[in-house]
Write a protein that holds these residues in place. Structure first.
Motif, PDB file in Angstrom:
ATOM      1  N   GLY A 181     116.730  -5.475 -17.040  1.00  0.00           N
ATOM      2  CA  GLY A 181     117.983  -6.156 -17.332  1.00  0.00           C
ATOM      3  C   GLY A 181     118.124  -6.416 -18.814  1.00  0.00           C
ATOM      4  N   ILE A 182     119.365  -6.570 -19.229  1.00  0.00           N
ATOM      5  CA  ILE A 182     119.643  -6.868 -20.631  1.00  0.00           C
ATOM      6  C   ILE A 182     119.029  -8.225 -21.012  1.00  0.00           C
ATOM      7  N   ARG A 183     118.900  -9.108 -20.044  1.00  0.00           N
ATOM      8  CA  ARG A 183     118.265 -10.410 -20.294  1.00  0.00           C
ATOM      9  C   ARG A 183     116.756 -10.261 -20.510  1.00  0.00           C
ATOM     10  N   ASP A 184     116.140  -9.319 -19.771  1.00  0.00           N
ATOM     11  CA  ASP A 184     114.709  -9.059 -19.973  1.00  0.00           C
ATOM     12  C   ASP A 184     114.453  -8.597 -21.406  1.00  0.00           C
ATOM     13  N   ILE A 185     115.309  -7.691 -21.881  1.00  0.00           N
ATOM     14  CA  ILE A 185     115.147  -7.161 -23.235  1.00  0.00           C
ATOM     15  C   ILE A 185     115.328  -8.274 -24.259  1.00  0.00           C
ATOM     16  N   ALA A 226     123.707 -11.783 -26.150  1.00  0.00           N
ATOM     17  CA  ALA A 226     124.868 -11.495 -26.998  1.00  0.00           C
ATOM     18  C   ALA A 226     124.456 -10.833 -28.305  1.00  0.00           C
ATOM     19  N   ALA A 227     123.289 -11.197 -28.825  1.00  0.00           N
ATOM     20  CA  ALA A 227     122.855 -10.643 -30.105  1.00  0.00           C
ATOM     21  C   ALA A 227     122.576  -9.146 -30.003  1.00  0.00           C
ATOM     22  N   ILE A 228     122.151  -8.711 -28.814  1.00  0.00           N
ATOM     23  CA  ILE A 228     121.888  -7.280 -28.642  1.00  0.00           C
ATOM     24  C   ILE A 228     123.139  -6.465 -28.937  1.00  0.00           C
ATOM     25  N   TYR A 229     124.288  -7.021 -28.515  1.00  0.00           N
ATOM     26  CA  TYR A 229     125.534  -6.267 -28.644  1.00  0.00           C
ATOM     27  C   TYR A 229     126.051  -6.227 -30.076  1.00  0.00           C
ATOM     28  N   HIS A 230     125.402  -6.947 -30.959  1.00  0.00           N
ATOM     29  CA  HIS A 230     125.728  -6.776 -32.367  1.00  0.00           C
ATOM     30  C   HIS A 230     125.061  -5.509 -32.912  1.00  0.00           C
ATOM     31  N   HIS A 231     123.936  -5.092 -32.299  1.00  0.00           N
ATOM     32  CA  HIS A 231     123.174  -3.952 -32.805  1.00  0.00           C
ATOM     33  C   HIS A 231     123.431  -2.661 -32.022  1.00  0.00           C
ATOM     34  N   ARG A 272     114.371  -2.679 -30.126  1.00  0.00           N
ATOM     35  CA  ARG A 272     113.871  -1.355 -29.734  1.00  0.00           C
ATOM     36  C   ARG A 272     112.517  -1.470 -29.045  1.00  0.00           C
ATOM     37  N   THR A 273     111.620  -2.257 -29.629  1.00  0.00           N
ATOM     38  CA  THR A 273     110.291  -2.401 -29.028  1.00  0.00           C
ATOM     39  C   THR A 273     110.382  -2.960 -27.614  1.00  0.00           C
ATOM     40  N   ALA A 274     111.172  -4.036 -27.473  1.00  0.00           N
ATOM     41  CA  ALA A 274     111.318  -4.641 -26.149  1.00  0.00           C
ATOM     42  C   ALA A 274     111.854  -3.618 -25.152  1.00  0.00           C
ATOM     43  N   ALA A 275     112.863  -2.873 -25.569  1.00  0.00           N
ATOM     44  CA  ALA A 275     113.477  -1.899 -24.659  1.00  0.00           C
ATOM     45  C   ALA A 275     112.499  -0.776 -24.329  1.00  0.00           C
ATOM     46  N   ILE A 276     111.798  -0.270 -25.339  1.00  0.00           N
ATOM     47  CA  ILE A 276     110.847   0.829 -25.105  1.00  0.00           C
ATOM     48  C   ILE A 276     109.769   0.399 -24.109  1.00  0.00           C
ATOM     49  N   VAL A 277     109.210  -0.779 -24.333  1.00  0.00           N
ATOM     50  CA  VAL A 277     108.129  -1.249 -23.463  1.00  0.00           C
ATOM     51  C   VAL A 277     108.633  -1.448 -22.029  1.00  0.00           C
ATOM     52  N   LEU A 278     109.769  -2.111 -21.899  1.00  0.00           N
ATOM     53  CA  LEU A 278     110.262  -2.417 -20.553  1.00  0.00           C
ATOM     54  C   LEU A 278     110.779  -1.168 -19.839  1.00  0.00           C
ATOM     55  N   PHE A 279     111.502  -0.312 -20.552  1.00  0.00           N
ATOM     56  CA  PHE A 279     111.958   0.931 -19.926  1.00  0.00           C
ATOM     57  C   PHE A 279     110.755   1.763 -19.479  1.00  0.00           C
ATOM     58  N   ALA A 280     109.698   1.777 -20.287  1.00  0.00           N
ATOM     59  CA  ALA A 280     108.518   2.576 -19.937  1.00  0.00           C
ATOM     60  C   ALA A 280     107.797   1.984 -18.728  1.00  0.00           C
ATOM     61  N   GLU A 281     107.712   0.652 -18.672  1.00  0.00           N
ATOM     62  CA  GLU A 281     106.937   0.035 -17.582  1.00  0.00           C
ATOM     63  C   GLU A 281     107.697  -0.027 -16.267  1.00  0.00           C
ATOM     64  N   ALA A 301     126.042  -0.846 -28.888  1.00  0.00           N
ATOM     65  CA  ALA A 301     127.313  -1.000 -28.173  1.00  0.00           C
ATOM     66  C   ALA A 301     127.078  -1.459 -26.743  1.00  0.00           C
ATOM     67  N   ASN A 302     126.048  -0.946 -26.096  1.00  0.00           N
ATOM     68  CA  ASN A 302     125.740  -1.330 -24.718  1.00  0.00           C
ATOM     69  C   ASN A 302     124.349  -0.828 -24.372  1.00  0.00           C
ATOM     70  N   LYS A 303     123.941  -1.098 -23.152  1.00  0.00           N
ATOM     71  CA  LYS A 303     122.584  -0.775 -22.722  1.00  0.00           C
ATOM     72  C   LYS A 303     122.331   0.735 -22.773  1.00  0.00           C
ATOM     73  N   GLU A 304     123.328   1.503 -22.366  1.00  0.00           N
ATOM     74  CA  GLU A 304     123.165   2.957 -22.343  1.00  0.00           C
ATOM     75  C   GLU A 304     122.935   3.520 -23.747  1.00  0.00           C
TER      76      GLU A 304
END
Lengths: 237, 237
Positions: free
Chosen positions: A40-44, A53-58, A24-33, A60-63
């Motif tokens: 990209g999902i790789r950036d997160i 791949a680990a993201i998709y365990h938590h 969540r932190t990675a996504a919040i920071v990158l989406f905000a900046e 369902a997808n980027k959206e």
DNA sequence: GTCTATACCTTGATAGAC
DNA sequence: GTCTATCAAGGTATAGAC
């Protein structure tokens, strides 16, 4: 970066794992900046210290990750705001709580609030999640509409048009997530007071002959606003 | 969609071909609706009715297309604003011209202004073009700074902090590109007047004991603001 | 000045081992 | 719950004919 456990979701009691908070932190920071589309999902994954791949365990997808960030923040804002307005009838006091509460939220949850304010357009418009988020935002803005209309009909406020006044004030408040940083010209509580004063002045709030100023009303204290799970703590500059 | 010929660039006399205007229009509309990163070069080509390869005859790459849109709009705003302020000394009159001019521009050039306000982050920060655009924006905002500080030191304005007041008012004005549409609650000239009144009230502008209202100052007439090449004419709703 | 065709890279997402 | 390895689709940009 927070390492606290036992964080709870805004709308329930489900625990949030440490890895999930880091995502969540990675996504919040990158989406905000950079914005949702430019991230990209790789950036997160890289920022969170895991693989894609680990993201998709938590999630369902980027959206869904984006939807979740926006929903948690908006629900928290709606609930806190409704609670702060309970039993408060005077329009100038209601407006002061609306402004100071919105500024406080955009200061504490600066990055996730910025994402919520700018990335709705990234969602598929006919997806159920999109409808839900727009509904939550409309519910929130209805509190402003009612307050401004009541104040105008009671003669406490004076302005030319409700819709553009509301949108002008809302934009002014939400805009702070684009330029506010801890440790700047004003601390957050002072900024809440300052913007409340600007807003009360803008609608020419008065009781009898006397203009109503921020010093004469109760404000939301930003120290009482919790960070949502994943929102980073920013260092004072 | 405009089919006029002999359009001229804001900073020169070079003619803009019909195809180039169609590319600009497609890019402005799509960048405004979805954002730069979410817009593909194929989307732009499709909307302009040409192939992707043809775009590269008119612009070096996607980034240059964005830079060009932002620069033309910002230069036009800076030049018009500086001209309107020439010889005007009273802070309340200067602020009225700043607000009404900014609102007028964001109503007439709504989509390109929105792109300029939101997509600077899409540019490589060390590219010369980025520096140039930031400089143009800073030049513009310096006009606001000077006006607010002068008004405060002359006792015409009253507010707690210059920077947050300036950014609050600026955000309020630029925000109209996110919600204004021709044919709504207010026509654009009325919106200019309304926001000027909100802004003058927010800084508690007064001459002696009397609050200064928008009706007492000269405003920018949106009918005098030209559309930049490629900005679409929007239909009244 | 615009086309067809394509090169080359990055994207979101998944399968299956551990 | 996280990894390695990989896929299909879409991204920007270019070569060369007309």
């Amino acid at each position: 970066m927070s390492t606290a456990t036992n964080l709870s979701r805004a709308a329930g009691d489900a625990a949030v794992s440490d890895t999930e908070v880091r995502i969540r932190t990675a996504a919040i920071v990158l989406f905000a900046e950079r914005g949702y589309a430019a991230t990209g999902i790789r950036d997160i994954a890289g920022a969170a210290g895991i693989t894609t791949a680990a993201i998709y365990h938590h999630f369902a997808n980027k959206e869904e990750l984006l939807v979740d960030i926006i929903r948690v923040g908006q629900q928290a804002l709606n609930e806190r705001t409704a609670r702060s307005l309970e039993g408060v009838e005077r329009p100038e006091q209601r407006l002061a709580l609306l402004i100071s509460g919105l500024v406080a939220t955009h200061g504490i949850n600066r990055m996730s609030a910025l994402v919520g304010d700018t990335e709705l357009r990234a969602l598929t418009p006919d997806a159920p999640a999109y409808r839900e988020l727009v509904q939550l935002r409309d519910d929130y803005e209805a509190l402003w509409s009612r307050t401004l209309r009541d104040g105008a009909s009671e003669g406490v406020f004076e302005f030319a048009a409700e819709r553009s006044t509301r949108l002008g004030l809302l934009t002014m408040c939400t805009g702070i997530s684009r330029w506010y940083r801890p440790g700047g010209e004003l601390d957050l509580a002072s900024l809440c007071a300052h913007f409340t004063d600007l807003g009360l002045a803008a609608v020419r709030a008065r009781r009898g002959r006397r203009p109503v100023r921020a010093a004469a009303v109760t404000l939301v204290d930003p120290a009482t606003v919790p960070r949502i799970p994943g929102e980073p703590e920013e260092e004072a500059a």
